[in-house]
Enzyme design. Structure first.
Site, PDB file in Angstrom:
ATOM      1  CG  HIS A 109      -2.008  -1.086   1.197  1.00  0.00           C
ATOM      2  ND1 HIS A 109      -2.810  -1.297   2.119  1.00  0.00           N
ATOM      3  CD2 HIS A 109      -2.442  -1.713   0.150  1.00  0.00           C
ATOM      4  CE1 HIS A 109      -3.757  -2.447   1.830  1.00  0.00           C
ATOM      5  NE2 HIS A 109      -3.449  -2.558   0.395  1.00  0.00           N
ATOM      6  CG  ASN A 201      -5.699  -9.395  14.316  1.00  0.00           C
ATOM      7  OD1 ASN A 201      -4.847  -8.803  13.976  1.00  0.00           O
ATOM      8  ND2 ASN A 201      -6.858  -9.304  14.470  1.00  0.00           N
ATOM      9  CB  ALA A 219       1.569  -7.864  17.391  1.00  0.00           C
TER      10      ALA A 219
HETATM   11  C1  BV8 Z   1      -7.903  -2.295  -5.380  1.00  0.00           C
HETATM   12  C2  BV8 Z   1      -3.812   3.661   2.395  1.00  0.00           C
HETATM   13  C3  BV8 Z   1      -8.820  -2.599  -7.662  1.00  0.00           C
HETATM   14  C4  BV8 Z   1      -2.389   3.924   2.860  1.00  0.00           C
HETATM   15  C5  BV8 Z   1      -5.240   1.507   2.442  1.00  0.00           C
HETATM   16  C6  BV8 Z   1     -14.664  -6.143  -2.734  1.00  0.00           C
HETATM   17  C7  BV8 Z   1     -13.659  -7.149  -3.284  1.00  0.00           C
HETATM   18  C8  BV8 Z   1     -12.293  -6.681  -3.668  1.00  0.00           C
HETATM   19  C9  BV8 Z   1     -12.191  -5.308  -3.296  1.00  0.00           C
HETATM   20  C10 BV8 Z   1     -13.088  -4.381  -3.163  1.00  0.00           C
HETATM   21  C11 BV8 Z   1     -14.438  -5.126  -2.787  1.00  0.00           C
HETATM   22  N1  BV8 Z   1     -14.928  -3.727  -2.207  1.00  0.00           N
HETATM   23  C12 BV8 Z   1     -14.135  -2.839  -2.258  1.00  0.00           C
HETATM   24  C13 BV8 Z   1     -13.032  -3.070  -2.785  1.00  0.00           C
HETATM   25  C14 BV8 Z   1     -12.126  -2.163  -2.990  1.00  0.00           C
HETATM   26  C15 BV8 Z   1     -11.061  -1.809  -1.697  1.00  0.00           C
HETATM   27  C16 BV8 Z   1     -11.592  -2.403  -0.674  1.00  0.00           C
HETATM   28  O1  BV8 Z   1     -11.079  -3.591  -0.207  1.00  0.00           O
HETATM   29  N2  BV8 Z   1     -12.538  -1.720   0.086  1.00  0.00           N
HETATM   30  C17 BV8 Z   1     -12.948  -2.426   1.378  1.00  0.00           C
HETATM   31  C18 BV8 Z   1     -13.098  -1.333   2.417  1.00  0.00           C
HETATM   32  C19 BV8 Z   1     -14.149  -3.440   1.115  1.00  0.00           C
HETATM   33  N3  BV8 Z   1      -9.821  -2.061  -1.989  1.00  0.00           N
HETATM   34  C20 BV8 Z   1      -9.244  -1.131  -2.916  1.00  0.00           C
HETATM   35  O2  BV8 Z   1      -9.643  -0.292  -3.209  1.00  0.00           O
HETATM   36  C21 BV8 Z   1      -7.674  -1.540  -3.081  1.00  0.00           C
HETATM   37  N4  BV8 Z   1      -7.457  -1.567  -4.658  1.00  0.00           N
HETATM   38  O3  BV8 Z   1      -9.054  -3.231  -5.059  1.00  0.00           O
HETATM   39  O4  BV8 Z   1      -7.877  -2.102  -6.667  1.00  0.00           O
HETATM   40  C22 BV8 Z   1      -8.090  -2.165  -8.820  1.00  0.00           C
HETATM   41  C23 BV8 Z   1      -8.107  -3.305  -9.945  1.00  0.00           C
HETATM   42  C24 BV8 Z   1      -7.609  -3.127 -11.092  1.00  0.00           C
HETATM   43  C25 BV8 Z   1      -7.247  -1.629 -11.389  1.00  0.00           C
HETATM   44  C26 BV8 Z   1      -7.188  -0.577 -10.428  1.00  0.00           C
HETATM   45  C27 BV8 Z   1      -7.691  -0.917  -9.099  1.00  0.00           C
HETATM   46  C28 BV8 Z   1      -6.706  -0.801  -2.304  1.00  0.00           C
HETATM   47  C29 BV8 Z   1      -6.747  -0.829  -0.802  1.00  0.00           C
HETATM   48  C30 BV8 Z   1      -5.694   0.001  -0.272  1.00  0.00           C
HETATM   49  C31 BV8 Z   1      -6.469   1.120   0.435  1.00  0.00           C
HETATM   50  N5  BV8 Z   1      -5.341   2.002   0.977  1.00  0.00           N
HETATM   51  N6  BV8 Z   1      -4.300   2.577   3.005  1.00  0.00           N
HETATM   52  C32 BV8 Z   1      -2.461   4.466   4.375  1.00  0.00           C
HETATM   53  O5  BV8 Z   1      -3.448   5.440   4.522  1.00  0.00           O
HETATM   54  O6  BV8 Z   1      -2.125   3.756   5.196  1.00  0.00           O
HETATM   55  S1  BV8 Z   1      -6.238   0.677   3.124  1.00  0.00           S
HETATM   56  C33 BV8 Z   1      -5.704   0.605   4.758  1.00  0.00           C
HETATM   57  O7  BV8 Z   1      -6.411  -0.533   5.538  1.00  0.00           O
HETATM   58  C34 BV8 Z   1      -4.224   0.406   5.372  1.00  0.00           C
HETATM   59  O8  BV8 Z   1      -3.559   0.213   4.185  1.00  0.00           O
HETATM   60  C35 BV8 Z   1      -4.267  -0.722   6.187  1.00  0.00           C
HETATM   61  O9  BV8 Z   1      -3.293  -1.257   6.354  1.00  0.00           O
HETATM   62  C36 BV8 Z   1      -5.519  -1.377   5.617  1.00  0.00           C
HETATM   63  C37 BV8 Z   1      -6.014  -2.761   6.281  1.00  0.00           C
HETATM   64  O10 BV8 Z   1      -6.376  -2.179   7.511  1.00  0.00           O
HETATM   65  P1  BV8 Z   1      -5.321  -2.986   8.812  1.00  0.00           P
HETATM   66  O11 BV8 Z   1      -4.185  -2.980   8.519  1.00  0.00           O
HETATM   67  O12 BV8 Z   1      -5.899  -4.455   8.867  1.00  0.00           O
HETATM   68  O13 BV8 Z   1      -5.950  -2.096   9.938  1.00  0.00           O
HETATM   69  P2  BV8 Z   1      -6.986  -2.242  10.655  1.00  0.00           P
HETATM   70  O14 BV8 Z   1      -7.397  -1.075  11.860  1.00  0.00           O
HETATM   71  O15 BV8 Z   1      -8.345  -2.669   9.864  1.00  0.00           O
HETATM   72  O16 BV8 Z   1      -6.941  -3.564  11.667  1.00  0.00           O
HETATM   73  C38 BV8 Z   1      -6.111  -3.640  12.582  1.00  0.00           C
HETATM   74  C39 BV8 Z   1      -6.027  -5.148  13.150  1.00  0.00           C
HETATM   75  O17 BV8 Z   1      -5.213  -5.165  14.183  1.00  0.00           O
HETATM   76  C40 BV8 Z   1      -7.464  -5.527  13.783  1.00  0.00           C
HETATM   77  O18 BV8 Z   1      -7.984  -6.757  13.762  1.00  0.00           O
HETATM   78  C41 BV8 Z   1      -6.903  -5.456  15.433  1.00  0.00           C
HETATM   79  O19 BV8 Z   1      -7.860  -6.478  16.316  1.00  0.00           O
HETATM   80  C42 BV8 Z   1      -5.524  -5.848  15.501  1.00  0.00           C
HETATM   81  N7  BV8 Z   1      -4.767  -5.237  16.327  1.00  0.00           N
HETATM   82  C43 BV8 Z   1      -4.872  -3.890  17.108  1.00  0.00           C
HETATM   83  N8  BV8 Z   1      -3.883  -3.898  18.050  1.00  0.00           N
HETATM   84  C44 BV8 Z   1      -2.974  -5.055  17.787  1.00  0.00           C
HETATM   85  C45 BV8 Z   1      -3.774  -5.927  17.006  1.00  0.00           C
HETATM   86  N9  BV8 Z   1      -3.131  -7.272  16.452  1.00  0.00           N
HETATM   87  C46 BV8 Z   1      -2.185  -7.491  17.417  1.00  0.00           C
HETATM   88  N10 BV8 Z   1      -1.537  -6.623  18.375  1.00  0.00           N
HETATM   89  C47 BV8 Z   1      -1.986  -5.503  18.765  1.00  0.00           C
HETATM   90  N11 BV8 Z   1      -1.578  -4.795  19.700  1.00  0.00           N
END
Ligand code: BV8
Length: 228
Positions: A109, A201, A219
């Site tokens: 990303h 996780n 983690a």
């Molecule tokens: C794309 C930007 C296609 C940088 C980010 C259905 C199917 C397929 C795709 C889609 C779909 N519907 C929509 C889509 C498209 C979309 C998508 O997935 N949407 C979601 C909301 C449904 N995806 C996209 O658009 C991607 N591109 O599909 O392109 C394409 C094809 C052809 C041509 C062109 C394009 C692009 C996705 C990237 C978006 N950018 N970030 C930034 O600002 O950082 S996403 C963002 O979320 C970050 O990158 C982050 O890394 C990512 C995932 O989040 P997590 O890392 O999991 O973080 P989160 O807070 O959610 O969870 C944290 C976890 O840690 C929790 O579970 C928690 O319990 C745990 N935790 C907390 N503390 C601890 C811990 N674990 C252990 N120890 C701890 N202490």
């Protein structure tokens, strides 16, 4: 059990949480302070570039003040010691894996360490703010954006990631909610390819049921225990 040779590790915001970097979807996470559509999409950037540039300037500055934690350090030790294939595919834009000493890291990303010029397409190392519209180091145009992958944009190096999963014997997912694709789908690809899958996780994620084994906890405890 096939001999363990090739490992793919997917990391998300949760691996950096204990370093003090906000995750996205936990309580009071990043997206709650900002609607994701407003700050992590090309449309949001076109609509309000200042809001988006300030959001990323704030995150870049916050990341620079943080340190790797024992989970990053354990993965770096594994990377150093492992003589098979190993790839850390991170969704994170922070560089804590590298600062802990890991070398085989792929930022799918993007990274907070670069700025991307929308005029000449060059990616340049960048540590300062972008809100003042500084000139691109390569072409001089004031057209820099964060070098991160927004929603609707293609993540980096997808072919390399799928090739690594196809060769893997083990797929480990650490600190990700399984909310964002295509990363959230890697575990299914691994399962279809009969790769062993493990999730570490804090809590069960949206994809936990796809893993052969899913362990819950912080983690900094789970990752060193798994690596040792
Ligand atoms: C794309 C930007 C296609 C940088 C980010 C259905 C199917 C397929 C795709 C889609 C779909 N519907 C929509 C889509 C498209 C979309 C998508 O997935 N949407 C979601 C909301 C449904 N995806 C996209 O658009 C991607 N591109 O599909 O392109 C394409 C094809 C052809 C041509 C062109 C394009 C692009 C996705 C990237 C978006 N950018 N970030 C930034 O600002 O950082 S996403 C963002 O979320 C970050 O990158 C982050 O890394 C990512 C995932 O989040 P997590 O890392 O999991 O973080 P989160 O807070 O959610 O969870 C944290 C976890 O840690 C929790 O579970 C928690 O319990 C745990 N935790 C907390 N503390 C601890 C811990 N674990 C252990 N120890 C701890 N202490």
């Amino acid at each position: 059990m096939t001999e363990l040779r090739n490992i793919v590790i997917l990391t998300g915001a949760g691996i950096s949480a204990e370093s003090g970097i906000d995750t996205f979807r936990s309580e009071g996470g990043l997206w709650e302070q900002h609607r994701v559509e407003d700050v992590a999409t090309p449309e949001g950037f076109a609509r309000d570039p200042d809001l988006v540039l300030r959001f990323y300037d704030m995150r870049r500055e916050a990341i620079q003040a943080k340190q790797p934690n024992p989970a990053h350090e354990a993965l770096a030790r594994l990377d150093e010691a492992w003589d098979g294939e190993l790839l850390i595919v991170t969704q994170n834009v922070d560089d804590l894996h590298e600062r802990a000493g890991a070398r085989r890291v792929l930022h799918m990303h993007g990274t907070h360490l670069n700025a991307w010029c929308t005029a000449c397409d060059a990616r340049s190392p960048w540590t300062g703010p972008l809100i003042d519209r500084p000139p691109c180091p390569a072409c001089g145009t004031s057209a820099l954006r964060p070098d991160v992958v927004w929603f609707g944009e293609m993540p980096y190096e997808m072919e390399r990631i799928y090739a690594s999963i196809r060769r893997a014997d083990l797929f480990v997912s650490i600190g990700t909610s399984g909310a964002v694709y295509p990363a959230a789908g890697f575990v299914r690809d691994a399962r279809e390819l009969r790769v062993r899958t493990l999730e570490l996780n804090l809590e069960r994620s949206q994809g936990s049921h796809w893993f052969h084994e899913s362990r819950q906890g912080p983690a900094t405890q789970l990752v060193p225990a798994w690596v040792e």
